[in-house]
Design a protein around this motif. Structure first.
Motif, PDB file in Angstrom:
ATOM      1  N   VAL A  41       0.833  -1.205   0.000  1.00 28.71           N
ATOM      2  CA  VAL A  41       0.000   0.000   0.000  1.00 28.71           C
ATOM      3  C   VAL A  41       0.872   1.261   0.000  1.00 28.71           C
ATOM      4  O   VAL A  41       1.941   1.309   0.618  1.00 28.71           O
ATOM      5  CB  VAL A  41      -0.938   0.003   1.226  1.00 28.71           C
ATOM      6  CG1 VAL A  41      -1.799   1.261   1.249  1.00 28.71           C
ATOM      7  CG2 VAL A  41      -1.816  -1.243   1.215  1.00 28.71           C
ATOM      8  N   ASP A  42       0.393   2.266  -0.706  1.00 28.20           N
ATOM      9  CA  ASP A  42       1.051   3.581  -0.768  1.00 28.20           C
ATOM     10  C   ASP A  42       2.478   3.502  -1.314  1.00 28.20           C
ATOM     11  O   ASP A  42       3.404   4.145  -0.805  1.00 28.20           O
ATOM     12  CB  ASP A  42       1.061   4.250   0.619  1.00 28.20           C
ATOM     13  CG  ASP A  42      -0.343   4.574   1.111  1.00 28.20           C
ATOM     14  OD1 ASP A  42      -1.226   4.777   0.245  1.00 28.20           O
ATOM     15  OD2 ASP A  42      -0.546   4.607   2.327  1.00 28.20           O
ATOM     16  N   THR A  43       2.667   2.715  -2.327  1.00 31.38           N
ATOM     17  CA  THR A  43       3.998   2.637  -2.966  1.00 31.38           C
ATOM     18  C   THR A  43       3.867   2.837  -4.476  1.00 31.38           C
ATOM     19  O   THR A  43       4.533   2.178  -5.262  1.00 31.38           O
ATOM     20  CB  THR A  43       4.658   1.274  -2.688  1.00 31.38           C
ATOM     21  OG1 THR A  43       3.799   0.223  -3.163  1.00 31.38           O
ATOM     22  CG2 THR A  43       4.947   1.091  -1.211  1.00 31.38           C
ATOM     23  N   ARG A  44       3.001   3.737  -4.864  1.00 31.30           N
ATOM     24  CA  ARG A  44       2.773   3.958  -6.292  1.00 31.30           C
ATOM     25  C   ARG A  44       3.841   4.886  -6.893  1.00 31.30           C
ATOM     26  O   ARG A  44       4.261   5.841  -6.234  1.00 31.30           O
ATOM     27  CB  ARG A  44       1.382   4.539  -6.530  1.00 31.30           C
ATOM     28  CG  ARG A  44       0.269   3.554  -6.166  1.00 31.30           C
ATOM     29  CD  ARG A  44      -1.104   4.128  -6.422  1.00 31.30           C
ATOM     30  NE  ARG A  44      -2.132   3.117  -6.169  1.00 31.30           N
ATOM     31  CZ  ARG A  44      -3.426   3.328  -6.355  1.00 31.30           C
ATOM     32  NH1 ARG A  44      -3.861   4.499  -6.777  1.00 31.30           N
ATOM     33  NH2 ARG A  44      -4.285   2.352  -6.116  1.00 31.30           N
ATOM     34  N   PRO A  45       4.264   4.628  -8.128  1.00 27.42           N
ATOM     35  CA  PRO A  45       5.241   5.512  -8.780  1.00 27.42           C
ATOM     36  C   PRO A  45       4.568   6.780  -9.301  1.00 27.42           C
ATOM     37  O   PRO A  45       3.350   6.812  -9.498  1.00 27.42           O
ATOM     38  CB  PRO A  45       5.760   4.658  -9.936  1.00 27.42           C
ATOM     39  CG  PRO A  45       4.608   3.756 -10.275  1.00 27.42           C
ATOM     40  CD  PRO A  45       3.904   3.477  -8.979  1.00 27.42           C
ATOM     41  N   SER A  46       5.366   7.794  -9.533  1.00 25.12           N
ATOM     42  CA  SER A  46       4.845   9.043 -10.079  1.00 25.12           C
ATOM     43  C   SER A  46       5.672   9.435 -11.306  1.00 25.12           C
ATOM     44  O   SER A  46       6.670   8.786 -11.638  1.00 25.12           O
ATOM     45  CB  SER A  46       4.916  10.156  -9.023  1.00 25.12           C
ATOM     46  OG  SER A  46       6.248  10.317  -8.556  1.00 25.12           O
ATOM     47  N   LYS A  47       5.255  10.486 -11.962  1.00 28.36           N
ATOM     48  CA  LYS A  47       5.946  10.951 -13.163  1.00 28.36           C
ATOM     49  C   LYS A  47       7.416  11.254 -12.839  1.00 28.36           C
ATOM     50  O   LYS A  47       7.726  11.893 -11.847  1.00 28.36           O
ATOM     51  CB  LYS A  47       5.272  12.208 -13.708  1.00 28.36           C
ATOM     52  CG  LYS A  47       5.882  12.715 -14.999  1.00 28.36           C
ATOM     53  CD  LYS A  47       5.133  13.938 -15.505  1.00 28.36           C
ATOM     54  CE  LYS A  47       5.760  14.458 -16.789  1.00 28.36           C
ATOM     55  NZ  LYS A  47       5.058  15.666 -17.291  1.00 28.36           N
ATOM     56  N   GLY A  48       8.298  10.774 -13.690  1.00 30.18           N
ATOM     57  CA  GLY A  48       9.728  10.969 -13.475  1.00 30.18           C
ATOM     58  C   GLY A  48      10.397   9.792 -12.808  1.00 30.18           C
ATOM     59  O   GLY A  48      11.624   9.740 -12.737  1.00 30.18           O
TER      60      GLY A  48
ATOM     61  N   THR B  59      11.108   5.340 -18.062  1.00 32.68           N
ATOM     62  CA  THR B  59      10.810   6.474 -17.182  1.00 32.68           C
ATOM     63  C   THR B  59       9.396   6.953 -17.438  1.00 32.68           C
ATOM     64  O   THR B  59       9.032   7.246 -18.585  1.00 32.68           O
ATOM     65  CB  THR B  59      11.794   7.636 -17.426  1.00 32.68           C
ATOM     66  OG1 THR B  59      13.128   7.158 -17.272  1.00 32.68           O
ATOM     67  CG2 THR B  59      11.546   8.773 -16.440  1.00 32.68           C
ATOM     68  N   LEU B  60       8.590   7.031 -16.402  1.00 30.39           N
ATOM     69  CA  LEU B  60       7.221   7.524 -16.546  1.00 30.39           C
ATOM     70  C   LEU B  60       7.227   8.991 -16.981  1.00 30.39           C
ATOM     71  O   LEU B  60       7.918   9.817 -16.393  1.00 30.39           O
ATOM     72  CB  LEU B  60       6.468   7.397 -15.222  1.00 30.39           C
ATOM     73  CG  LEU B  60       5.880   6.025 -14.870  1.00 30.39           C
ATOM     74  CD1 LEU B  60       5.204   6.094 -13.506  1.00 30.39           C
ATOM     75  CD2 LEU B  60       4.896   5.566 -15.927  1.00 30.39           C
TER      76      LEU B  60
ATOM     77  N   PRO C 266       0.900   4.595 -12.738  1.00 30.57           N
ATOM     78  CA  PRO C 266       0.757   5.439 -11.541  1.00 30.57           C
ATOM     79  C   PRO C 266      -0.398   5.015 -10.635  1.00 30.57           C
ATOM     80  O   PRO C 266      -0.526   5.526  -9.516  1.00 30.57           O
ATOM     81  CB  PRO C 266       0.521   6.841 -12.123  1.00 30.57           C
ATOM     82  CG  PRO C 266       1.138   6.800 -13.480  1.00 30.57           C
ATOM     83  CD  PRO C 266       0.873   5.425 -13.969  1.00 30.57           C
ATOM     84  N   LEU C 267      -1.250   4.091 -11.115  1.00 31.63           N
ATOM     85  CA  LEU C 267      -2.372   3.598 -10.309  1.00 31.63           C
ATOM     86  C   LEU C 267      -2.072   2.236  -9.685  1.00 31.63           C
ATOM     87  O   LEU C 267      -2.953   1.611  -9.089  1.00 31.63           O
ATOM     88  CB  LEU C 267      -3.627   3.481 -11.186  1.00 31.63           C
ATOM     89  CG  LEU C 267      -4.058   4.759 -11.916  1.00 31.63           C
ATOM     90  CD1 LEU C 267      -5.255   4.471 -12.806  1.00 31.63           C
ATOM     91  CD2 LEU C 267      -4.366   5.865 -10.921  1.00 31.63           C
ATOM     92  N   MET C 268      -0.835   1.764  -9.822  1.00 23.46           N
ATOM     93  CA  MET C 268      -0.461   0.453  -9.284  1.00 23.46           C
ATOM     94  C   MET C 268       0.558   0.597  -8.158  1.00 23.46           C
ATOM     95  O   MET C 268       1.426   1.472  -8.199  1.00 23.46           O
ATOM     96  CB  MET C 268       0.134  -0.428 -10.398  1.00 23.46           C
ATOM     97  CG  MET C 268      -0.859  -0.795 -11.491  1.00 23.46           C
ATOM     98  SD  MET C 268      -0.116  -1.843 -12.797  1.00 23.46           S
ATOM     99  CE  MET C 268       0.308  -3.318 -11.856  1.00 23.46           C
ATOM    100  N   ASP C 269       0.442  -0.287  -7.164  1.00 27.36           N
ATOM    101  CA  ASP C 269       1.417  -0.327  -6.071  1.00 27.36           C
ATOM    102  C   ASP C 269       2.549  -1.276  -6.429  1.00 27.36           C
ATOM    103  O   ASP C 269       2.401  -2.175  -7.270  1.00 27.36           O
ATOM    104  CB  ASP C 269       0.746  -0.802  -4.778  1.00 27.36           C
ATOM    105  CG  ASP C 269      -0.240   0.219  -4.245  1.00 27.36           C
ATOM    106  OD1 ASP C 269       0.134   1.400  -4.151  1.00 27.36           O
ATOM    107  OD2 ASP C 269      -1.386  -0.173  -3.938  1.00 27.36           O
TER     108      ASP C 269
ATOM    109  N   LEU D 141       4.147  -4.792 -11.443  1.00 27.89           N
ATOM    110  CA  LEU D 141       5.087  -3.713 -11.132  1.00 27.89           C
ATOM    111  C   LEU D 141       6.176  -4.266 -10.217  1.00 27.89           C
ATOM    112  O   LEU D 141       5.971  -4.444  -9.016  1.00 27.89           O
ATOM    113  CB  LEU D 141       4.358  -2.539 -10.469  1.00 27.89           C
ATOM    114  CG  LEU D 141       5.229  -1.338 -10.049  1.00 27.89           C
ATOM    115  CD1 LEU D 141       6.042  -0.799 -11.217  1.00 27.89           C
ATOM    116  CD2 LEU D 141       4.356  -0.238  -9.454  1.00 27.89           C
ATOM    117  N   LEU D 142       7.328  -4.551 -10.793  1.00 27.51           N
ATOM    118  CA  LEU D 142       8.415  -5.181 -10.028  1.00 27.51           C
ATOM    119  C   LEU D 142       9.110  -4.193  -9.108  1.00 27.51           C
ATOM    120  O   LEU D 142       9.417  -4.511  -7.953  1.00 27.51           O
ATOM    121  CB  LEU D 142       9.430  -5.800 -10.999  1.00 27.51           C
ATOM    122  CG  LEU D 142       8.890  -6.874 -11.946  1.00 27.51           C
ATOM    123  CD1 LEU D 142       9.973  -7.300 -12.928  1.00 27.51           C
ATOM    124  CD2 LEU D 142       8.387  -8.083 -11.156  1.00 27.51           C
ATOM    125  N   ASP D 143       9.375  -2.995  -9.611  1.00 30.78           N
ATOM    126  CA  ASP D 143      10.144  -2.034  -8.808  1.00 30.78           C
ATOM    127  C   ASP D 143       9.989  -0.652  -9.407  1.00 30.78           C
ATOM    128  O   ASP D 143       9.605  -0.488 -10.581  1.00 30.78           O
ATOM    129  CB  ASP D 143      11.622  -2.432  -8.790  1.00 30.78           C
ATOM    130  CG  ASP D 143      12.397  -1.749  -7.665  1.00 30.78           C
ATOM    131  OD1 ASP D 143      11.755  -1.071  -6.820  1.00 30.78           O
ATOM    132  OD2 ASP D 143      13.633  -1.868  -7.641  1.00 30.78           O
TER     133      ASP D 143
END
Length: 357
Positions: free
Chosen positions: A51-58, A84-85, A99-102, A138-140
């Motif tokens: 939970v709360d480990t979603r990636p963001s732009k960049g 790179t997102l 960005p919607l995946m943990d 989403l591995l990492d």
């Protein structure tokens, strides 16, 4: 002592939901999340992540992905896809879903054609206008480091990945996405301006060469979207380091021709032709620009003649077939009178001669 009356047990009957036809219906939870509300991009969680480990732009993300067409054909499989997102390195559906995946999450994602490979498809495996359903893990992910803090070899690896993806978009005709990838590649392949002189350190030379490739290709993509001024800046950056770069000379000559700077355009195209005399592409462009310059020169001459009230110059063909201009009526009349008087004088003899004396 009065006897306490025990409360009677009240039986509560279970109320069942009755459907239209009198059948009991249990409400079903829709596992698919329609991200845009259009049905073209949907996501269903198969295995939850942290939970709360979603990636963001960049962020740099690493995913495992496998696609499937509507007929069940497996396509577009990757064990470790790194990108790179926000840098347009992958199809739009992946950019929007991740960005919607943990971290650690596995999801099934349905993408309509416009979020996948669109009208061009991905021959030969993915036909035009194909919807694809992916299984994505989403591995990492991690925040992308600043290029200045990276060693040269790592910057080279990331920069080339972005440049090659730009080439991929360019070949598909998606020039705006190509420009975005090339621009990101230049950031990673860049070094200090002081390194671009004659005394370039040997370890910097390889990354500088890759940077010039990215700039040159970015200039080509900018020409395609008619961003001519910024294209010239990209090409000039290449020519400052490599004055004999034939591609940059050709592309700059082409841009100058489009902008109407014919003399400069011809000059750059001639330089490119001297370096590659057998280049059919340069020959064709030079011939086209010369013809365009000739037509414009003739047009300017014609305009000046009209402004000054001058008549069209006589050409050789005009001299072969001269135009007989109309004879002035006064001259016709004078000629007629002279001839008539001559005839009268001849027929009347001395009498008329005396009259005129």
């Amino acid at each position: 002592m009065p006897e306490i009356e025990q409360p009677q047990e009240v039986k509560v009957e279970k109320v069942e939901e009755v459907g239209v036809e009198g059948k009991t219906e249990e409400p079903e939870e829709d596992e698919w999340v329609d991200i845009l509300g259009t049905g073209d991009l949907k996501k269903k969680v198969i295995q939850a992540g942290t939970v709360d480990t979603r990636p963001s732009k960049g962020c740099t993300v690493v995913v495992k992905a496998s696609g499937q067409l509507e007929d069940g054909t497996a396509v577009d499989t990757h064990d470790q896809l790194t990108f790179t997102l926000g840098d347009s390195e992958v199809i739009l559906g992946l950019e929007m879903v991740l960005p919607l995946m943990d971290k650690g999450e596995i999801a099934e994602v349905y993408m309509g054609a416009r979020f996948a490979y669109g009208t061009p498809g991905l021959p030969p495996s993915i036909p035009s206008e194909s919807a694809i359903t992916y299984r994505i893990e989403l591995l990492d992910h991690a925040v992308e480091e600043c290029p200045d803090s990276m060693p040269l070899d790592q910057r080279m690896e990331i920069g080339n990945r972005k440049r090659e993806r730009g080439n991929w978009w360019f070949n598909r005709g998606e020039y705006s996405k190509a420009i975005q990838c090339y621009s990101a590649a230049v950031d990673f392949l860049d070094d200090a301006e002081a390194e671009y002189g004659e005394d370039v350190r040997p370890e910097v030379q390889p990354i500088l060469i890759e940077r010039l490739k990215a700039l040159n290709n970015m200039g080509a993509a900018q020409i395609k979207v008619e961003a001519y001024d910024v294209a010239l800046k990209s090409l000039d950056a290449v020519l400052r380091c490599q004055p004999g770069n034939v591609k940059a000379l050709f592309r700059k000559g082409k841009v100058l021709g489009i902008q109407g700077k014919m003399k400069e355009s011809i000059s750059y195209l001639k330089m490119a032709l001297e370096l590659e005399p057998e280049s059919r592409l340069v020959h064709q462009e030079l011939a086209k620009i010369r013809e365009k310059a000739r037509i414009e020169a003739e047009s300017e001459k014609s305009l000046y003649r009209r402004m000054l009230g001058l008549k069209k110059e006589i050409t050789h063909s005009d001299e072969r077939y001269p135009v007989i201009k109309s004879f002035p009526w006064k001259l016709w009349l004078l000629s007629f009178v002279t001839i008539a008087m001559g005839l009268v004088a001849y027929t009347k003899g001395p009498t008329i001669y005396k009259f005129f004396l």
